[in-house]
Design a protein around this motif. Structure first.
Motif, PDB file in Angstrom:
ATOM      1  N   ASP A 239       0.861  -1.190   0.000  1.00  0.00           N
ATOM      2  CA  ASP A 239       0.000   0.000   0.000  1.00  0.00           C
ATOM      3  C   ASP A 239       0.899   1.242   0.000  1.00  0.00           C
ATOM      4  O   ASP A 239       2.123   1.126   0.068  1.00  0.00           O
ATOM      5  CB  ASP A 239      -0.885  -0.029   1.264  1.00  0.00           C
ATOM      6  N   PHE A 240       0.269   2.410  -0.003  1.00  0.00           N
ATOM      7  CA  PHE A 240       1.026   3.663   0.027  1.00  0.00           C
ATOM      8  C   PHE A 240       1.616   3.870   1.421  1.00  0.00           C
ATOM      9  O   PHE A 240       0.884   3.827   2.425  1.00  0.00           O
ATOM     10  CB  PHE A 240       0.117   4.838  -0.339  1.00  0.00           C
ATOM     11  N   ILE A 241       2.883   4.149   1.482  1.00  0.00           N
ATOM     12  CA  ILE A 241       3.552   4.207   2.785  1.00  0.00           C
ATOM     13  C   ILE A 241       3.096   5.394   3.631  1.00  0.00           C
ATOM     14  O   ILE A 241       3.017   5.298   4.850  1.00  0.00           O
ATOM     15  CB  ILE A 241       5.093   4.166   2.623  1.00  0.00           C
ATOM     16  N   GLY A 242       2.757   6.510   2.992  1.00  0.00           N
ATOM     17  CA  GLY A 242       2.289   7.683   3.750  1.00  0.00           C
ATOM     18  C   GLY A 242       1.009   7.348   4.491  1.00  0.00           C
ATOM     19  O   GLY A 242       0.852   7.622   5.682  1.00  0.00           O
ATOM     20  N   LYS A 243       0.091   6.699   3.782  1.00  0.00           N
ATOM     21  CA  LYS A 243      -1.194   6.302   4.372  1.00  0.00           C
ATOM     22  C   LYS A 243      -0.960   5.290   5.504  1.00  0.00           C
ATOM     23  O   LYS A 243      -1.472   5.452   6.615  1.00  0.00           O
ATOM     24  CB  LYS A 243      -2.062   5.687   3.267  1.00  0.00           C
ATOM     25  N   VAL A 244      -0.183   4.250   5.222  1.00  0.00           N
ATOM     26  CA  VAL A 244       0.028   3.176   6.200  1.00  0.00           C
ATOM     27  C   VAL A 244       0.676   3.711   7.476  1.00  0.00           C
ATOM     28  O   VAL A 244       0.185   3.475   8.590  1.00  0.00           O
ATOM     29  CB  VAL A 244       0.905   2.051   5.591  1.00  0.00           C
ATOM     30  N   LEU A 245       1.761   4.461   7.330  1.00  0.00           N
ATOM     31  CA  LEU A 245       2.476   4.925   8.530  1.00  0.00           C
ATOM     32  C   LEU A 245       1.666   5.947   9.316  1.00  0.00           C
ATOM     33  O   LEU A 245       1.678   5.945  10.538  1.00  0.00           O
ATOM     34  CB  LEU A 245       3.842   5.511   8.149  1.00  0.00           C
ATOM     35  N   SER A 246       0.922   6.812   8.617  1.00  0.00           N
ATOM     36  CA  SER A 246       0.158   7.811   9.377  1.00  0.00           C
ATOM     37  C   SER A 246      -0.985   7.126  10.128  1.00  0.00           C
ATOM     38  O   SER A 246      -1.243   7.434  11.290  1.00  0.00           O
ATOM     39  CB  SER A 246      -0.341   8.946   8.482  1.00  0.00           C
ATOM     40  N   GLU A 247      -1.637   6.135   9.503  1.00  0.00           N
ATOM     41  CA  GLU A 247      -2.728   5.432  10.198  1.00  0.00           C
ATOM     42  C   GLU A 247      -2.188   4.588  11.353  1.00  0.00           C
ATOM     43  O   GLU A 247      -2.789   4.539  12.433  1.00  0.00           O
ATOM     44  CB  GLU A 247      -3.509   4.558   9.214  1.00  0.00           C
ATOM     45  N   ALA A 248      -1.048   3.940  11.136  1.00  0.00           N
ATOM     46  CA  ALA A 248      -0.511   3.036  12.169  1.00  0.00           C
ATOM     47  C   ALA A 248       0.075   3.790  13.359  1.00  0.00           C
ATOM     48  O   ALA A 248       0.284   3.199  14.417  1.00  0.00           O
ATOM     49  CB  ALA A 248       0.545   2.115  11.562  1.00  0.00           C
ATOM     50  N   THR A 249       0.371   5.064  13.203  1.00  0.00           N
ATOM     51  CA  THR A 249       0.996   5.815  14.312  1.00  0.00           C
ATOM     52  C   THR A 249       0.030   6.821  14.922  1.00  0.00           C
ATOM     53  O   THR A 249       0.433   7.588  15.800  1.00  0.00           O
ATOM     54  CB  THR A 249       2.271   6.559  13.827  1.00  0.00           C
ATOM     55  N   GLU A 250      -1.212   6.790  14.464  1.00  0.00           N
ATOM     56  CA  GLU A 250      -2.219   7.711  14.994  1.00  0.00           C
ATOM     57  C   GLU A 250      -2.312   7.572  16.507  1.00  0.00           C
ATOM     58  O   GLU A 250      -2.360   6.454  17.028  1.00  0.00           O
ATOM     59  CB  GLU A 250      -3.580   7.360  14.378  1.00  0.00           C
ATOM     60  N   GLY A 251      -2.307   8.667  17.205  1.00  0.00           N
ATOM     61  CA  GLY A 251      -2.476   8.621  18.668  1.00  0.00           C
ATOM     62  C   GLY A 251      -1.173   8.507  19.436  1.00  0.00           C
ATOM     63  O   GLY A 251      -1.150   8.697  20.645  1.00  0.00           O
ATOM     64  N   ILE A 252      -0.056   8.188  18.744  1.00  0.00           N
ATOM     65  CA  ILE A 252       1.236   8.114  19.455  1.00  0.00           C
ATOM     66  C   ILE A 252       1.773   9.541  19.576  1.00  0.00           C
ATOM     67  O   ILE A 252       1.723  10.315  18.633  1.00  0.00           O
ATOM     68  CB  ILE A 252       2.260   7.233  18.684  1.00  0.00           C
ATOM     69  N   LYS A 253       2.286   9.863  20.745  1.00  0.00           N
ATOM     70  CA  LYS A 253       2.836  11.237  20.935  1.00  0.00           C
ATOM     71  C   LYS A 253       4.234  11.139  21.492  1.00  0.00           C
ATOM     72  O   LYS A 253       4.524  10.290  22.284  1.00  0.00           O
ATOM     73  CB  LYS A 253       1.966  12.023  21.902  1.00  0.00           C
TER      74      LYS A 253
END
Ligand code: CNA
Length: 253
Positions: A239-253
């Motif tokens: 899949d597109f890496i921008g989409k995958v990484l942003s969705e998988a890291t959502e909520g991490i601070k």
């Protein structure tokens, strides 16, 4: 078929999320596919390869070889400036997600084959540039340094005030990698509890061989197309890496 694909993709992103949650020493190894969403073409997908042959008469590997640079600097710079010297490009979601993972104390290093400086622009601090950077340029005769903008402004082959050719500090085919950068990349991968590899066809040596140094059980491959290493990964996401990484890291601070 669409719905099965998207359920599959959601499941995989959830798996990736939980792997990231369990990890504290993530290393990332990436390539040109990380920057295509910033508008910089890669070599092997889309038309990169065939465009190079059509417009410049050679494939990218030949145009960017040391021999070709020495023999035809005019054609080299014409290709380099029209494709790789993307001084105005901006980071995308993938670069920002990785910078955020480092800031959150989860990621120890971004190891990149890219030369575009976008990881640093997104805020990543420990970036190991295996193939150099478009932002460093040196006169081959007197070593005076030049910025990417200065190189861009020259018509044709950029020349130093002393008359020497200004060479970008990028590793051309046939040239060796900086051994300190390579050693540091190996150390980070050996110590990593998770290795995320993304946006790379894994065709270029020795970058592809770095995967062999990973000893853990969380090897993740994120790439639009298949690679020869898919069979070795614990999780593969096409899949597109921008989409995958942003969705998988959502909520991490
Ligand atoms: P490559 O061989 O062109 O492979 C890129 C891979 O990324 C392909 O397998 C694509 O399917 C995949 N891909 C493209 N876009 C995406 C996306 N949005 N999400 C997920 N996957 C995607 O590039 P490699 O990096 O493997 O090859 C190594 C060369 C290319 C290195 O020496 C680089 O220096 C060189 N390169 C760098 C840049 C840059 O700095 N931005 C641009 C073009 C080439």
């Amino acid at each position: 078929m669409d719905s099965i694909d998207s359920i599959d993709s959601i499941d995989k992103i959830n798996m990736l999320k939980s792997m990231i949650a369990q990890s504290g020493r993530i290393a990332f190894l990436g390539g040109a596919g990380v920057s295509t969403e910033s508008g910089i073409p890669d070599f092997r997908s889309e038309n990169g390869y065939f465009d190079a042959i059509r417009k410049f008469g050679q494939p990218p590997e030949e145009l960017l070889s040391h021999t070709f640079f020495m023999q035809h600097p005019d054609i080299f710079f014409s290709y380099y400036k029209s494709t790789l010297l993307a001084a105005g490009a901006k980071p995308n979601k993938a670069h920002y997600a990785l910078a955020m993972l480092e800031k959150a104390g989860k990621l120890t290093a971004v190891i990149t084959q890219n030369i575009d400086g976008l990881h640093q622009m997104a805020g990543s601090k420990n970036v190991l540039e295996l193939h150099g950077s478009i932002f460093r340029n040196y006169c081959m005769s007197c070593r005076k340094s030049y910025t990417a903008q200065e190189v861009q402004r020259f018509d044709g082959v950029p020349r130093c005030s002393c008359g020497g050719i200004i060479k970008p500090d990028v590793v051309l085919y046939e040239e060796g990698l900086d051994q300190n950068v390579l050693r540091s990349a190996i150390t980070h991968i050996m110590r990593a509890d998770m290795l995320i590899v993304g946006g790379t066809s894994l065709n270029v040596y020795p970058a592809n061989g770095l995967i062999d140094y990973y000893r853990g059980s969380r090897l993740v491959l994120i790439n639009k197309s298949e690679t020869n290493y898919d069979g070795r990964a614990d999780l593969v996401i096409h899949d597109f890496i921008g989409k995958v990484l942003s969705e998988a890291t959502e909520g991490i601070k």
